[in-house]
Design an enzyme around this catalytic site. Structure first.
Site, short mmCIF file in Angstrom:
data_model
loop_
_atom_site.label_atom_id
_atom_site.label_comp_id
_atom_site.label_asym_id
_atom_site.label_seq_id
_atom_site.Cartn_x
_atom_site.Cartn_y
_atom_site.Cartn_z
N LYS A 1 -13.85 7.29 -32.33
CA LYS A 1 -12.79 6.72 -32.84
C LYS A 1 -13.37 6.79 -34.41
O LYS A 1 -12.55 7.10 -35.32
CB LYS A 1 -12.41 5.48 -32.72
CG LYS A 1 -11.81 5.32 -31.38
CD LYS A 1 -11.25 3.82 -31.01
CE LYS A 1 -10.62 3.78 -29.66
NZ LYS A 1 -11.76 3.73 -28.56
N CYS B 1 -9.27 -0.96 -23.74
CA CYS B 1 -8.94 -0.09 -22.76
C CYS B 1 -8.75 -0.78 -21.33
O CYS B 1 -9.31 -0.33 -20.23
CB CYS B 1 -9.82 1.14 -22.59
SG CYS B 1 -11.75 0.32 -22.51
#
Length: 879
Positions: free
Chosen positions: A203, A343
């Site tokens: 990311k 997640c």
């Protein structure tokens, strides 16, 4: 990560080891009914009687999420079937890389059509296609798992292409849903961005792509990214991942996210914030808060999660997640945007955390409705109601929780958060039984074969434990007498609903678009966080932490134990509302050099006096560094060395060097590498020095010069770095050559060529006329005016060394191979085979080559941990 004595140690162990991320066999594991593991593996073990596939069953998992109703009952079968399938491979193209257009063309023409022809019979839809929701067709989805890519002969060349381009930074292999959170940050070219829990770095790399893509080629963006991670070994993976970007706009730090230090000079200085020329407070326009979580959304990628999962995993991480998120809010500028993501599918880690943020911050923070952004991304609204499961029992409200478990199951885990203040105050006089909490941990560690080395193997909320200690039995007996005991496997009849706009959150589930699972919430800071609201909650939480005498335990004031299990630090208050020493003391266990308010004032005065030439010479020099085991960041100001570099390469005055060069060695005579930092990074470094080096910086800047020695010597002791060449190339006027495509190819292919052996004799003469030492060779093909080639952002160039009789390429073999293939494809040259790289009789290798000791991988880019080559080469997105 973060916190209590046992919780922090367990989590750090998990971060270092990492969970398995491939579908492997285990001869000791039973085969689940309907399991398709043998089909997925593709490794030829199907005929081996000792081999058995991964079990893909966990009744507790199914019971938990059925009860939470994260999806409608009629979709349950589709949901579970998708979870049992391996995750398709996905990757993203770096739009800021030099060969972006070439890679896009190669995907369409050389791979997409052939792959569809060869494997279309075995796979639904397209074999390879762009993800429709990702802007610019930069992200691609493959209908193959990573294992299939490795094993399928038809995919072999494509797999090699992916590996090579990933290594050089042209693409990044990353799970599709992991690419989503940065997109909702709405990054602009001048933003300061904080990635709070950044490792392994996919990311962060994506954020760097965004800021560089928004700037004209060849120019540095004004934006900056600070990437932080708590674990040193994971920090090294983060550095390895981001080094591929070759950026001067990145700082990598090593701190606990919930205790990320505040750098606030305004409190200690008479200067006002109206002076825009000086950075007085480190705040961020955007914060990515991708927190540690139970990770059950990655079960398709990490199938070992089936075995390890239990309901207590999310309970144990809830408080840490709240603390990290509140610290992110505190570091956010007014009007700034923060994305909270996990997640995990667990509402205790998702909606409950967001709800607690909104309760603590009041009207200061807004949960944004981003349903109109990325319209093609299939997402589902957040939940408004859920339950909490603890030790086999379901609870709908915090009042239902047995008294002896109220220190573990907090009010913030429930939808309404009702009774947060009242319950805390009521519990203020209750002494926490640490033996019960310890027994909790032991029970959870004995579950599922005693293997609980995931992020959720924490003290808080282990599920399925058997509290048979004497203390617990006594407490349970008291609860029965009080009429509040809950039997095992009981279900609360009460159900709470949240009146907060949690439907603005989004949950991505696997069967909607053949992906992993993810949760995302986008928050915007409208006003400074209400100090009274947050401090009141903190006082109530702190009242829980008492010793045997009834006195409060030492909390945030302790350098050795900054974060206790039963305290919530002041993470939601803006830096300007409390003393820096109280809120943002450095939380590194090995360092206890925190500055009090008065010490900070003295430090600022010393800095100002030193600048005026009247400083106290006895104080500790800045270049000794504050952080043990971490090299200090030193501004490189050796005028003699800088002057020789400028003179040797003819660097134009328009290229800013003053104040932009840094090193990690305080001894200027033994500096091996010089790094270049952008203006935004330079300002942060200056602020960090003034506030006493509060940031523990493990990596920063773009390597631009390296010390180089050779037998014949050179007028300049520093050579150009390949990483920094694209930035510096437009400003170099000396030691530069322009080669034809054929000679350029030969240089990359043979790496050392004598001057008479070049195809273009004139080029060989020009090369021999250069001063000995480093030089730049630019590909002149495709450019009409040689004088303007270096100013063209698309110009292709390499760093070489000019010896007495030859030119030697100073590019890593991997980068050289990739560049060679690009040149051949672009100009229709024959791509040489591996055997062709050996020099012919005519093109002999010379012994007049420079010392290549500095050509080794930069130590800052090489993980110090004992991570495997596979783990580094195939850096996984282990949220």
């Amino acid at each position: 990560m973060g916190g209590g004595r046992k919780r922090g140690r367990t989590q750090r162990r998990h971060f270092k080891q990492g969970r398995e991320n491939v579908w492997k066999h285990n001869p000791q594991r039973p085969v689940a009914a309907g399991s398709e593991g043998a089909e997925w593996s593709g490794d030829g073990r199907e005929g081996n009687p000792s081999w058995q596939p991964f079990a893909t069953e966990n009744p507790a998992f199914e019971d938990y999420y059925k009860a939470q109703q994260i999806i409608p009952e009629e979709e349950w079968s589709d949901f579970m079937n998708m979870l049992r399938k391996p995750l398709p491979a996905t990757f993203r193209i770096n739009a800021s890389c030099q060969f972006f257009q070439d890679i896009c063309s190669q995907l369409e023409n050389d791979f997409r059509k052939p792959l569809e022809t060869e494997v279309s019979d075995d796979h639904e839809e397209d074999a390879i296609r762009p993800l429709p929701w990702y802007p610019g067709n930069l992200a691609w989805h493959l209908n193959f798992s990573r294992m299939q890519l490795r094993r399928n002969q038809a995919l072999e060349s494509f797999h090699e292409f992916l590996k090579q381009e990933n290594e050089v930074g042209n693409i990044t292999r990353q799970e599709a849903v992991s690419m989503v959170p940065p997109l909702f940050l709405n990054v602009q070219p001048d933003h300061h961005i904080l990635d709070m829990c950044a490792a392994p770095g996919s990311k962060t790399f994506q954020l760097l792509e965004m800021i560089h893509q928004s700037t004209k080629p060849g120019l540095l963006p004004n934006a900056m990214v600070v990437a932080n991670d708590v674990d040193v070994q994971r920090c090294n993976l983060l550095i390895h991942q981001t080094k591929r970007m070759c950026t001067a706009n990145l700082i990598v730090t090593n701190h606990e996210a919930q205790n990320f230090p505040g750098c606030n000079l305004a409190k200690f200085s008479s200067e006002t914030c109206a002076d825009d020329s000086k950075l007085l407070r480190l705040e961020f326009d955007r914060v990515l808060c991708d927190v540690p979580c139970s990770g059950d959304g990655t079960v398709r990628k990490a199938p070992d999660m089936w075995r390890k999962w239990n309901a207590g995993m999310g309970n144990g991480l809830h408080r840490l997640q709240v603390e990290i998120a509140m610290r992110g809010i505190g570091l956010l500028k007014l009007g700034g945007r923060m994305v909270y993501s996990t997640c995990s599918m667990n509402p205790v880690e998702n909606e409950a955390v967001v709800a607690e943020i909104l309760r603590r911050c009041g009207d200061s923070v807004e949960l944004l409705d981003v349903s109109n952004e990325l319209p093609e991304l299939v997402r589902r609204p957040g939940l408004s109601t859920w339950k909490v499961r603890d030790r086999g029992s379901w609870f709908g409200t915090h009042e239902d929780v047995p008294r002896y478990r109220k220190n573990v199951i907090s009010p913030s885990m429930f939808p309404s958060g009702k009774g947060t203040m009242d319950s805390h105050m009521a519990r203020g006089s209750v002494e926490v039984n640490t033996d019960v909490v310890d027994a909790d941990l032991k029970d959870s560690e004995n579950m599922v074969g005693g293997e609980q080395e995931t992020k959720a193997s924490t003290t808080d909320g282990s599920n399925g434990g058997n509290p048979n200690t004497e203390e617990t039995i006594k407490l349970q007996s008291n609860e029965v007498q009080n009429g509040s005991d809950k039997k095992s496997d009981s279900i609360s009849t009460h159900t709470e609903y949240s009146n907060l706009p949690l439907h603005h959150c989004m949950r991505i589930v696997p069967h909607d678009q053949n992906s992993g699972a993810f949760f995302i919430a986008v928050l915007q800071k409208l006003a400074p966080v209400n100090e009274n609201q947050v401090t009141e909650a903190i006082k109530c939480e702190n009242s829980m932490s008492k010793d045997s005498t009834g006195k409060l335990k030492k909390g945030l004031g302790s350098d050795k134990a900054p974060h206790k299990e039963n305290t919530v630090p002041q993470q939601g208050i803006d830096d300007g509302t409390v003393l820096d020493g109280q809120q943002n003391g450095d939380m590194d266990n090995e360092t206890s050099n925190d500055k009090s308010l008065e010490e900070a004032k003295v430090l600022v005065n010393e800095v100002e006096n030193d600048q005026a030439g009247t400083g106290d010479r006895r104080r500790k020099p800045q270049n000794q560094g504050r952080w043990r085991g971490v090299d200090p960041v030193i501004f490189f100001k050796d005028e003699a060395t800088i002057g020789s570099i400028i003179s040797f390469y003819g660097i134009k005055d328009t290229f800013p060097l003053d104040g932009h060069l840094v090193t990690r060695n305080p001894d200027a005579n033994h500096v091996k590498r010089i790094y270049y930092v952008s203006k935004s990074v330079q300002e942060v470094l200056g602020l960090n020095v003034k506030v006493g080096e509060r940031l523990k910086i493990t990596s920063l800047g773009l390597k631009i010069f390296e010390r180089q020695s050779s037998k014949d010597g050179s007028p300049c002791t520093f050579r150009l770095s390949s990483e920094g060449l694209p930035l510096l190339l437009p400003y170099i006027t000396k030691q530069i050559l322009y080669a034809s495509a054929m000679d350029f190819q030969h240089l990359l292919q043979y790496r050392t060529i004598k001057f008479p052996d070049f195809v273009d004799a004139k080029f060989g003469e020009e090369a021999s006329a250069l001063l000995p030492g480093c030089c730049v060779v630019v590909l002149r093909e495709g450019h009409q005016n040689i004088d303007s080639i270096a100013m063209d952002p698309s110009a292709i160039a390499i760093v070489c060394w000019k010896g007495k009789t030859n030119l030697c390429v100073m590019v890593s073999p991997l980068d050289g191979k990739e560049l060679l293939e690009r040149i051949c494809l672009r100009y229709g040259l024959k791509v040489p085979k591996a055997d062709d790289a050996k020099p012919s009789k005519k093109i002999d290798e010379s012994d007049e080559q420079p010392d290549h000791s500095t050509e080794a991988v930069d130590p800052e880019a090489r993980p110090e941990s004992k991570a495997s080559d596979m783990e580094i080469a195939d850096v996984k997105e282990a949220e």
